[in-house]
Write a protein that holds these residues in place. Structure first.
Motif, PDB file in Angstrom:
ATOM      1  N   GLN A 239       0.833  -1.201   0.000  1.00 45.98           N
ATOM      2  CA  GLN A 239       0.000   0.000   0.000  1.00 45.98           C
ATOM      3  C   GLN A 239       0.876   1.263   0.000  1.00 45.98           C
ATOM      4  OE1 GLN A 239      -3.689  -0.638   0.021  1.00 45.98           O
ATOM      5  NE2 GLN A 239      -2.470  -2.398  -0.706  1.00 45.98           N
ATOM      6  N   GLY A 283      -9.158  -9.930  -5.640  1.00 51.05           N
ATOM      7  CA  GLY A 283      -8.051  -9.246  -6.297  1.00 51.05           C
ATOM      8  C   GLY A 283      -7.510 -10.074  -7.443  1.00 51.05           C
ATOM      9  N   THR A 313      -0.927  -1.470  -4.918  1.00 49.35           N
ATOM     10  CA  THR A 313      -2.288  -0.974  -5.109  1.00 49.35           C
ATOM     11  C   THR A 313      -2.657  -0.025  -3.973  1.00 49.35           C
ATOM     12  OG1 THR A 313      -3.314  -2.787  -3.873  1.00 49.35           O
ATOM     13  CG2 THR A 313      -3.008  -3.117  -6.237  1.00 49.35           C
ATOM     14  N   GLN A 314      -3.757   0.692  -4.173  1.00 47.72           N
ATOM     15  CA  GLN A 314      -4.262   1.590  -3.132  1.00 47.72           C
ATOM     16  C   GLN A 314      -5.570   1.107  -2.531  1.00 47.72           C
ATOM     17  OE1 GLN A 314      -2.188   5.729  -4.776  1.00 47.72           O
ATOM     18  NE2 GLN A 314      -4.328   5.761  -4.176  1.00 47.72           N
ATOM     19  N   PHE A 315      -6.218   0.117  -3.159  1.00 45.72           N
ATOM     20  CA  PHE A 315      -7.480  -0.414  -2.641  1.00 45.72           C
ATOM     21  C   PHE A 315      -7.742  -1.774  -3.288  1.00 45.72           C
ATOM     22  CE2 PHE A 315      -8.196   2.728  -5.962  1.00 45.72           C
ATOM     23  CZ  PHE A 315      -8.847   1.983  -6.930  1.00 45.72           C
ATOM     24  N   GLU A 316      -8.786  -2.469  -2.835  1.00 45.27           N
ATOM     25  CA  GLU A 316      -9.100  -3.790  -3.353  1.00 45.27           C
ATOM     26  C   GLU A 316      -9.589  -3.708  -4.801  1.00 45.27           C
ATOM     27  OE1 GLU A 316     -11.917  -5.759  -0.870  1.00 45.27           O
ATOM     28  OE2 GLU A 316     -10.446  -6.246   0.686  1.00 45.27           O
ATOM     29  N   GLU A 317      -9.407  -4.821  -5.518  1.00 45.97           N
ATOM     30  CA  GLU A 317      -9.825  -4.931  -6.915  1.00 45.97           C
ATOM     31  C   GLU A 317     -10.761  -6.132  -7.062  1.00 45.97           C
ATOM     32  OE1 GLU A 317      -6.331  -3.463  -9.701  1.00 45.97           O
ATOM     33  OE2 GLU A 317      -5.602  -4.990  -8.325  1.00 45.97           O
ATOM     34  N   ARG A 354     -10.775  -2.379 -11.344  1.00 43.12           N
ATOM     35  CA  ARG A 354      -9.322  -2.269 -11.407  1.00 43.12           C
ATOM     36  C   ARG A 354      -8.868  -1.018 -10.668  1.00 43.12           C
ATOM     37  NH1 ARG A 354      -6.452  -5.380 -15.329  1.00 43.12           N
ATOM     38  NH2 ARG A 354      -4.646  -4.384 -14.405  1.00 43.12           N
ATOM     39  N   ASP A 355      -7.738  -1.123  -9.991  1.00 43.80           N
ATOM     40  CA  ASP A 355      -7.101   0.059  -9.420  1.00 43.80           C
ATOM     41  C   ASP A 355      -6.383   0.777 -10.558  1.00 43.80           C
ATOM     42  OD1 ASP A 355      -5.593   1.969  -8.172  1.00 43.80           O
ATOM     43  OD2 ASP A 355      -4.804   0.658  -6.611  1.00 43.80           O
ATOM     44  N   THR A 357      -5.330   3.839 -10.473  1.00 38.76           N
ATOM     45  CA  THR A 357      -4.678   5.044  -9.951  1.00 38.76           C
ATOM     46  C   THR A 357      -3.384   5.328 -10.685  1.00 38.76           C
ATOM     47  OG1 THR A 357      -5.630   4.493  -7.795  1.00 38.76           O
ATOM     48  CG2 THR A 357      -3.972   6.218  -7.853  1.00 38.76           C
ATOM     49  N   ASP A 378      -7.556   8.037  -5.119  1.00 32.87           N
ATOM     50  CA  ASP A 378      -8.000   6.704  -5.541  1.00 32.87           C
ATOM     51  C   ASP A 378      -8.804   6.806  -6.833  1.00 32.87           C
ATOM     52  OD1 ASP A 378      -6.828   5.625  -3.328  1.00 32.87           O
ATOM     53  OD2 ASP A 378      -8.697   5.228  -2.246  1.00 32.87           O
ATOM     54  N   PRO A 380     -10.731   4.080  -8.896  1.00 28.55           N
ATOM     55  CA  PRO A 380     -11.264   2.762  -9.284  1.00 28.55           C
ATOM     56  C   PRO A 380     -11.937   2.826 -10.652  1.00 28.55           C
ATOM     57  CG  PRO A 380     -12.716   3.804  -7.691  1.00 28.55           C
ATOM     58  CD  PRO A 380     -11.525   4.713  -7.826  1.00 28.55           C
TER      59      PRO A 380
END
Length: 810
Positions: A239, A283, A313-317, A354-355, A357, A378, A380
Motif C-alpha cells: 500500500q 483481487g 495498489t491503493q485499494f481492493e480490486e 481495477r485500481d 490510480t 484513488d 477505481p
C-alpha cells in the motif's frame, strides 16, 4: 473373491482396464463414469484390454479413434486423477491447445498457434477464435468465456482445427465442448468430493461438491450437482504507506447444475436443464514489476521494492461473474433419421474493478502536471458487462447403407452491454476542472462509456459422409451464415471524446469442409482435410482523443471497423492402435493460411485499443499424442505440439516528415502472440494391490510451455524499455536513480510438476497431492497500463500447493 476393476484413460484416446483380486466386498469404484462412455465389462477378470471413448465431435456418436481429424477427449476419470479442475488445466493435458490466464474469470483460448493477441475488457466487440460449448449450448463470450467447474463432467472434447461447418463463426481454429453427465433412468446414486489445500506463502482453500441421480418413475430421472470452491490467495499488495495486505486474490466459486430427463418411449427424449455459477475474487493474480506510484527509482516519493509475488495498489480490486444457462434438448428418433432441437438462453453479469490510480496519475500528474495531492487520489475503474444470448438449433441426422448425414439451421440473438466508469472522488474540488458531462459522466467521473450491442446470426449447415469402400470414407460439409451487428457508443468525461455514435456491420459467407479417411488396416487410419474457419468482424471504439498525440491520431485514427478474419486449414494425420491394443499413437500436421487477422493494438498515448486487419498470416505445425499401458501396473501418456505461426504482412504509418514506421510490431516474420512454439505434457500412473479391499496409485504429471508474447506490439522495436522521464517536466517521483526501466516482453518458458498419491476401495478414493512441486513462478501474460509508462506487471500462477482430497460414494 471379486475384483476391483480400474479404467485408465490414456491420451484421451483409449481406456485400458485391468483388475486386481480383492475381497468380495470390492466393487467398481468408477463404474458410473465409465458407463457414461457406453463401456461395459465383458472380459474375463484379470485380462488387460482396451475400450474406446465415444465422442460427438461431428454431432453424432462415434469412437474417438474413428473421428477423421485431430480430437482429444480427456474423461472425468483421468481429469480427476490428474487433479484437473479448470479449462486451463485441461489445456495443459492437450497438445496444440493453450489458454492465456488474464486474471480472475478472464482467459483467452487459442488452438494451433492461431491468435491475434490479448483481448482486453474494453474491447467487447472482439469475437472469440475458439468456440466453447456446454454440451449442445454455446457459451463463448470472447474474454469472459466462463470457466465451468469440471465436477461431474463426463469429458471435455477438444476439436483442433476449424469447426465452422458444424459449430459456426466462433470456431475459427477449433472448438471446446464440456460434456456433462446426464440423468440416468432407473439409477439411484450419489457421491461427494471434498478437499483441503494449503498454498506456500498463501491462504488455505478447499472444496465441497455433491451429486445425486434420482429416478422419478420408469420414464423420468433427475440429476443435481452442486459445488463450492474456496480459492486461496497468494498475492500480497503493498500500500502507499508501505503496509502490506496479504493474499489479496482470494476467491470463491459456487454453482449448481440441475437436469431432468423424460423418456416416455424409445423414440422421444426431453431434457430441460438449469445451470448457475458465480465466481468472485478479491483481487488479481498479478505481479507488478514497475508502477509509476511505487517503484525503487524515485527519490522524492517513498521507494518501493516489490517482492516475488507482490503488487502495488491503493485499494481492493474485486471481481464477480454470474452465469445462468437455461436450455432444452428434445430428440425424436423417426427410425431412419432423428430430429434434434436445442434451445438455450444465457444470462451473464460480470463486474471487474481495477485500481487505475497508476493510469490516472500518468495523465493527471504526468500529462497535465497536477501535484501529488491530486494524482494520488484513488481511481477505481469499474468495468461492467451484461449479456443475454438466445440460440435455437434444429437439425436432422441419419444414416442409410454407406451414407451418414447431418444438417440443420441455427439462429442466435445477443444483447450485450458494456460500460466503464472512472470515479475519482475529490478531483473536481481539488483541481477546479468541471467533470460532469452531458452524456452520462457525473461529478468526478473522468471517463465514462456505455456501449450497447445487438448481434443476430442465422446459419444453415450440413455435412455428408459417404463410404466409397470399406476402407475409404469421404466427407463434405458446408455452412452458410448471415450476421448483423448494431452498436450504440456513448462516451463522456475529460479523458474521452464526448458524444454518441451509431454503427452497424453486416456480413455473410460460407465455410466448407472436405475430409478423406482411409483405413490402412483395422489398427491404422490416415486422414486428410481442407476446411475453412471464420471469425466475424466488428466496430472499433473511437479513440480517447484528449489523450492522443497528433502522430498517434494519424496512426490509429480512421479505423472505424474491422473485417471478418478467414482461415484455410490443410491437414493430414494418422491414428493408430499399437502394442496389441495396449496403446495409441496419433499424429497430425497442419498448415493454416490466415487472411485479415484481427490484431489487437494498443493505441499509443491514447490509452485506447483498436483492431487492425493484418492482410496475411500463417500457422503451421505438428501434434503428437502417445499413450500406452506398459505393464499390468503402469501406464504412460505424452502429448506434444510444435507450432510456427507468424505474420506475413507489414503495416506501416507515415508521419508528417515523411518517415515510415512499422505500426505496433505488425511486421512480417513476427510471431503470433499468446501461444508458445513448443508445449508438451507427460503423465504416468503406477497402481498396486493392497490388503482388505484397498488399492494404491501414484500419478505424476509434467507440463512444459514455451516462450510467448502477449501482444503483437510486444515485438515492436524499443518495446521493453520504459523512459521514466517521458512526462518531463512532470516526472512523478523524479529525479530518478535510473531514467530507464527495462523488462523482457517475451514471456519465458516454464515447467510445472505435480504429484498425487491415492488409496481407494469400492467406496472411498482419498489422495494426497503436491502441485507445482518446484514452486515455479510462471509469467502467464504481460499486463500494462498506458503503453507501459504507468505500470508493467505479469499475471502469474499458483505457488507450491499441498492438499488432500477425497471422493466418497454414498
Amino acid at each position: 473373491m471379486t475384483r476391483l476393476v480400474t479404467r485408465i484413460v490414456l491420451g484421451s484416446a483409449l481406456i485400458f482396464t485391468f483388475s486386481w483380486g480383492l475381497p468380495a466386498m470390492a466393487q467398481e469404484p468408477q463404474e458410473s463414469a465409465a458407463s457414461e462412455d457406453g463401456q461395459v465389462d465383458t472380459e474375463e477378470p484379470g485380462e488387460t484390454f482396451g475400450e474406446t471413448v465415444t465422442v460427438t465431435a461431428r454431432k453424432r456418436e462415434e469412437t474417438l479413434q474413428d473421428v477423421p481429424f485431430s480430437v482429444a477427449a480427456p474423461t472425468e476419470v483421468i481429469l480427476r486423477e490428474r487433479g484437473v479442475e479448470s479449462l486451463e488445466g485441461v489445456s495443459a493435458n492437450v497438445a496444440g491447445f493453450s489458454i492465456q490466464n488474464l486474471g480472475p474469470g478472464q482467459s483467452q483460448v487459442a488452438m494451433r498457434g492461431v491468435s491475434a493477441g490479448q483481448i482486453v475488457r474494453d474491447q467487447p466487440g472482439v469475437k472469440e477464435q475458439v468456440g466453447v460449448y456446454l454440451d449442445e449450448s454455446v457459451i463463448s463470450l470472447s474474454l469472459f468465456t466462463p470457466d465451468i467447474d469440471l465436477f461431474d463432467m463426463n469429458r471435455v472434447e477438444v476439436l483442433r482445427g476449424p469447426q465452422g461447418t458444424l459449430f459456426g463463426a466462433g470456431s475459427l481454429s477449433g472448438t471446446v465442448r464440456y460434456i456433462s453427465n446426464q440423468p440416468e433412468l432407473g439409477v439411484s446414486e450419489s457421491f461427494g468430493e471434498f478437499s483441503l489445500t494449503s498454498i506456500d506463502g498463501g491462504d488455505a482453500g478447499g472444496q465441497a461438491k455433491f451429486v445425486v441421480n434420482v429416478p422419478l418413475g420408469e420414464s423420468t430421472a433427475m440429476r443435481v450437482a452442486a459445488y463450492y470452491t474456496r480459492m486461496g490467495g497468494y498475492i500480497d499488495a503493498v500500500q502507499p504507506g508501505l503496509s502490506v495486505k496479504e493474499n489479496v486474490n482470494t476467491g470463491d466459486r459456487t454453482g449448481v447444475r440441475w437436469a431432468f430427463k423424460y423418456q416416455p418411449n424409445e423414440r422421444l427424449t426431453v431434457t430441460p436443464r438449469v445451470i448457475y455459477q458465480e465466481v468472485t475474487a478479491d483481487g488479481w493474480n498479478r505481479i507488478d514489476d514497475f508502477n509509476i506510484l511505487g517503484n525503487p527509482f524515485t527519490t522524492t516519493r517513498p521507494a518501493v521494492d516489490l517482492g516475488e509475488r507482490q503488487q502495488f495498489t491503493q485499494f481492493e480490486e474485486p471481481f464477480s461473474d454470474e452465469f445462468l444457462l437455461l436450455d432444452l434438448n428434445i430428440n425424436y428418433d423417426f427410425g431412419n433419421f432423428a430430429l434434434t432441437s436445442v434451445t438455450s438462453y444465457t444470462d451473464r453479469d460480470v463486474l471487474v474493478v481495477r485500481d487505475a490510480t497508476a493510469l490516472t496519475a500518468s495523465i493527471t500528474g504526468g500529462s497535465i502536471g497536477f501535484g501529488e495531492s491530486i494524482f494520488t487520489l484513488d481511481a477505481p475503474l469499474d468495468d461492467a458487462t451484461t449479456a443475454q444470448v438466445l440460440t435455437q438449433e434444429f437439425r436432422l441426422s441419419g444414416s442409410k447403407e454407406r451414407l451418414e448425414w447431418v444438417g440443420g439451421v441455427f439462429y442466435s440473438s445477443t444483447d450485450r452491454d458494456y460500460g466503464q466508469s472512472l470515479l475519482v472522488n475529490g478531483f473536481e474540488s481539488a483541481s477546479g476542472i468541471p467533470t460532469a458531462g452531458a452524456f452520462g459522466a457525473g461529478r468526478d467521473v473522468l471517463f465514462f462509456s456505455d456501449l450497447a450491442y445487438q448481434l443476430d446470426q442465422l446459419a444453415v449447415f450440413g455435412e455428408v459422409t459417404y463410404s466409397v469402400t470399406d476402407r475409404l470414407d469421404l466427407t463434405a460439409g458446408l455452412r452458410w451464415y448471415d450476421f448483423e451487428e448494431d452498436r450504440t457508443q456513448t462516451f463522456d468525461g475529460i479523458f474521452a471524446a464526448p458524444g454518441t455514435t451509431l454503427g452497424s456491420t453486416t456480413t455473410d459467407g460460407v465455410a466448407p469442409r472436405l475430409i478423406a479417411s482411409f483405413a490402412v488396416n483395422d489398427k491404422t487410419q490416415l486422414n486428410a482435410q481442407i476446411s475453412k474457419g471464420i471469425r466475424l468482424g466488428g466496430i472499433n471504439d473511437p479513440l480517447n482523443i484528449p489523450l492522443c498525440t497528433p502522430q498517434d491520431l494519424v496512426t490509429f485514427g480512421g479505423r472505424d471497423s474491422w473485417d471478418d478474419e478467414e482461415l484455410w486449414n490443410y491437414e493430414v494425420g494418422a491414428k493408430s492402435t499399437i502394442m496389441g491394443g495396449r496403446g495409441t499413437f496419433n499424429v497430425a500436421g497442419f498448415y493454416m493460411d490466415i487472411s485479415d487477422l484481427q490484431a489487437t493494438v494498443t493505441a499509443g498515448s491514447c490509452s485506447s485499443r483498436v483492431v487492425f486487419n493484418v492482410p496475411n498470416a500463417r500457422s503451421q505445425g505438428l501434434e503428437m499424442e502417445f499413450a500406452a499401458q506398459l505393464s499390468h501396473h503402469f501406464d504412460f501418456a505424452v502429448s506434444a505440439s510444435y507450432t510456427d505461426s507468424e505474420l506475413r504482412s507489414t503495416v506501416t504509418s507515415t508521419d508528417a516528415a515523411g518517415n515510415v514506421t512499422v505500426v505496433s510490431g505488425i511486421e512480417e516474420g513476427n510471431r503470433l502472440p499468446t501461444v508458445p512454439q513448443f508445449q508438451a505434457f507427460a503423465a504416468g500412473t503406477y497402481r498396486w494391490e493392497m490388503k482388505k479391499g484397498w488399492g494404491g496409485y501414484v500419478v505424476g504429471t509434467y507440463q512444459h510451455v514455451g516462450s510467448r508474447f502477449t501482444q503483437i506490439g510486444d515485438q515492436a522495436a524499443g518495446f521493453g524499455s520504459v523512459d521514466l522521464t517521458s512526462f518531463a517536466p512532470n516526472n512523478i517521483g523524479g529525479p530518478f536513480t535510473s531514467n530507464t526501466f527495462n523488462f523482457d516482453p517475451e514471456l519465458p518458458s516454464y515447467d510445472i510438476f505435480n504429484l498425487r498419491l491415492g488409496f481407494l476401495n469400492e467406496k472411498w478414493d482419498a489422495a494426497f497431492f503436491v502441485n507445482n512441486i518446484t514452486d515455479e513462478v510462471a509469467f502467464l501474460a504481460l499486463d500494462q497500463e498506458r503503453g507501459t509508462r504507468a505500470r508493467v506487471g505479469y499475471l502469474t500462477n499458483q505457488p507450491l500447493t499441498l492438499g488432500i482430497s477425497t471422493r466418497i460414494k454414498f
